[in-house]
Design a protein around this motif. Structure first.
Motif, mmCIF file in Angstrom:
data_model
loop_
_atom_site.group_PDB
_atom_site.id
_atom_site.type_symbol
_atom_site.label_atom_id
_atom_site.label_comp_id
_atom_site.label_asym_id
_atom_site.label_seq_id
_atom_site.Cartn_x
_atom_site.Cartn_y
_atom_site.Cartn_z
ATOM 1 N N ASP A 129 68.343 28.827 -57.099
ATOM 2 C CA ASP A 129 69.479 27.923 -57.280
ATOM 3 C C ASP A 129 69.031 26.631 -57.953
ATOM 4 N N VAL A 130 69.912 26.034 -58.750
ATOM 5 C CA VAL A 130 69.643 24.727 -59.346
ATOM 6 C C VAL A 130 70.490 23.709 -58.597
ATOM 7 N N VAL A 131 69.820 22.720 -57.997
ATOM 8 C CA VAL A 131 70.485 21.673 -57.226
ATOM 9 C C VAL A 131 70.251 20.328 -57.908
ATOM 10 N N THR A 132 71.126 19.385 -57.620
ATOM 11 C CA THR A 132 70.949 17.999 -58.060
ATOM 12 C C THR A 132 70.761 17.156 -56.817
ATOM 13 N N ILE A 133 69.662 16.396 -56.777
ATOM 14 C CA ILE A 133 69.335 15.561 -55.616
ATOM 15 C C ILE A 133 69.498 14.105 -56.010
ATOM 16 N N SER A 134 70.244 13.365 -55.210
ATOM 17 C CA SER A 134 70.415 11.926 -55.408
ATOM 18 C C SER A 134 69.399 11.215 -54.515
ATOM 19 N N ILE A 135 68.389 10.600 -55.136
ATOM 20 C CA ILE A 135 67.267 9.986 -54.422
ATOM 21 C C ILE A 135 67.387 8.469 -54.508
ATOM 22 N N PRO A 136 67.517 7.789 -53.362
ATOM 23 C CA PRO A 136 67.651 6.331 -53.408
ATOM 24 C C PRO A 136 66.321 5.645 -53.721
ATOM 25 N N PHE A 137 66.385 4.544 -54.479
ATOM 26 C CA PHE A 137 65.221 3.695 -54.657
ATOM 27 C C PHE A 137 64.914 3.030 -53.330
ATOM 28 N N THR A 138 63.695 2.578 -53.139
ATOM 29 C CA THR A 138 63.324 1.943 -51.872
ATOM 30 C C THR A 138 64.142 0.698 -51.583
ATOM 31 N N SER A 139 64.653 0.039 -52.617
ATOM 32 C CA SER A 139 65.492 -1.150 -52.409
ATOM 33 C C SER A 139 66.847 -0.775 -51.825
ATOM 34 N N GLY A 140 67.248 0.491 -52.002
ATOM 35 C CA GLY A 140 68.530 0.950 -51.487
ATOM 36 C C GLY A 140 69.716 0.592 -52.358
ATOM 37 N N ARG A 141 69.486 -0.116 -53.438
ATOM 38 C CA ARG A 141 70.596 -0.570 -54.287
ATOM 39 C C ARG A 141 71.047 0.465 -55.308
ATOM 40 N N LYS A 142 70.128 1.288 -55.753
ATOM 41 C CA LYS A 142 70.443 2.303 -56.759
ATOM 42 C C LYS A 142 69.806 3.614 -56.353
ATOM 43 N N ASN A 143 70.164 4.655 -57.077
ATOM 44 C CA ASN A 143 69.516 5.943 -56.848
ATOM 45 C C ASN A 143 69.301 6.641 -58.181
ATOM 46 N N VAL A 144 68.466 7.641 -58.153
ATOM 47 C CA VAL A 144 68.203 8.452 -59.334
ATOM 48 C C VAL A 144 68.585 9.884 -58.996
ATOM 49 N N LYS A 145 69.178 10.568 -59.955
ATOM 50 C CA LYS A 145 69.549 11.966 -59.747
ATOM 51 C C LYS A 145 68.575 12.842 -60.521
ATOM 52 N N ARG A 146 68.056 13.846 -59.825
ATOM 53 C CA ARG A 146 67.119 14.788 -60.441
ATOM 54 C C ARG A 146 67.605 16.202 -60.185
ATOM 55 N N ARG A 147 67.577 17.011 -61.214
ATOM 56 C CA ARG A 147 67.904 18.429 -61.077
ATOM 57 C C ARG A 147 66.632 19.185 -60.797
ATOM 58 N N GLY A 148 66.744 20.211 -59.960
ATOM 59 C CA GLY A 148 65.579 21.012 -59.649
ATOM 60 C C GLY A 148 65.956 22.440 -59.295
ATOM 61 N N ARG A 149 65.027 23.340 -59.539
ATOM 62 C CA ARG A 149 65.205 24.749 -59.197
ATOM 63 C C ARG A 149 64.538 25.002 -57.851
ATOM 64 N N VAL A 150 65.256 25.668 -56.948
ATOM 65 C CA VAL A 150 64.721 25.979 -55.628
ATOM 66 C C VAL A 150 63.620 27.026 -55.772
ATOM 67 N N LEU A 151 62.417 26.670 -55.310
ATOM 68 C CA LEU A 151 61.273 27.584 -55.378
ATOM 69 C C LEU A 151 61.190 28.464 -54.149
ATOM 70 N N TRP A 152 61.471 27.881 -52.978
ATOM 71 C CA TRP A 152 61.447 28.633 -51.726
ATOM 72 C C TRP A 152 62.217 27.870 -50.659
ATOM 73 N N THR A 153 62.603 28.603 -49.619
ATOM 74 C CA THR A 153 63.296 27.999 -48.481
ATOM 75 C C THR A 153 62.541 28.372 -47.208
ATOM 76 N N SER A 154 62.755 27.568 -46.178
ATOM 77 C CA SER A 154 62.220 27.866 -44.852
ATOM 78 C C SER A 154 63.344 27.593 -43.864
ATOM 79 N N GLY A 155 63.095 27.740 -42.593
ATOM 80 C CA GLY A 155 64.113 27.445 -41.588
ATOM 81 C C GLY A 155 64.486 25.983 -41.524
ATOM 82 N N GLU A 156 63.650 25.127 -42.127
ATOM 83 C CA GLU A 156 63.879 23.676 -42.058
ATOM 84 C C GLU A 156 64.443 23.072 -43.326
ATOM 85 N N GLY A 157 64.198 23.700 -44.479
ATOM 86 C CA GLY A 157 64.609 23.086 -45.734
ATOM 87 C C GLY A 157 64.197 23.918 -46.929
ATOM 88 N N PHE A 158 64.031 23.222 -48.079
ATOM 89 C CA PHE A 158 63.702 23.936 -49.309
ATOM 90 C C PHE A 158 62.845 23.066 -50.225
#
Length: 88
Positions: A54-83
């Motif tokens: 699957d191709v997902v888009t993740i919105s990652i906040p900057f450490t300041s919390g004021r802005k974020n960056v969006k990155r697209r990524g392909r899921v390589l593997w999943t586990s019971g906790e995440g991916f």
């Protein structure tokens, strides 16, 4: 390097932050566990919504919390906790 070890291309950094990821027009919550230039691992209770490839888009906040960056990524593997994703 021992048996079963994979040499990583990029150094991983711990990064504990709440994120939102989207897939097929739906948004889900999670926590970014670690990140590198090449990818990331997302802990999420919605892991059953994600499949390898699957191709997902993740919105990652900057450490300041004021802005974020969006990155697209392909899921390589999943586990019971995440991916894990490889950034595109």
């Amino acid at each position: 390097m021992g048996t079963g070890e994979i040499r990583r291309r990029y150094e991983r950094k711990r990064y504990h932050s709440d994120v939102v990821f989207s897939l097929n027009g739906y948004a889900f919550g999670g926590t970014l566990k670690d990140i590198s230039m090449g990818g990331a691992f997302v802990l999420t209770l919605s892991v059953n919504q994600v499949q390898k490839g699957d191709v997902v888009t993740i919105s990652i906040p900057f450490t300041s919390g004021r802005k974020n960056v969006k990155r697209r990524g392909r899921v390589l593997w999943t586990s019971g906790e995440g991916f894990a994703v490889e950034f595109l």
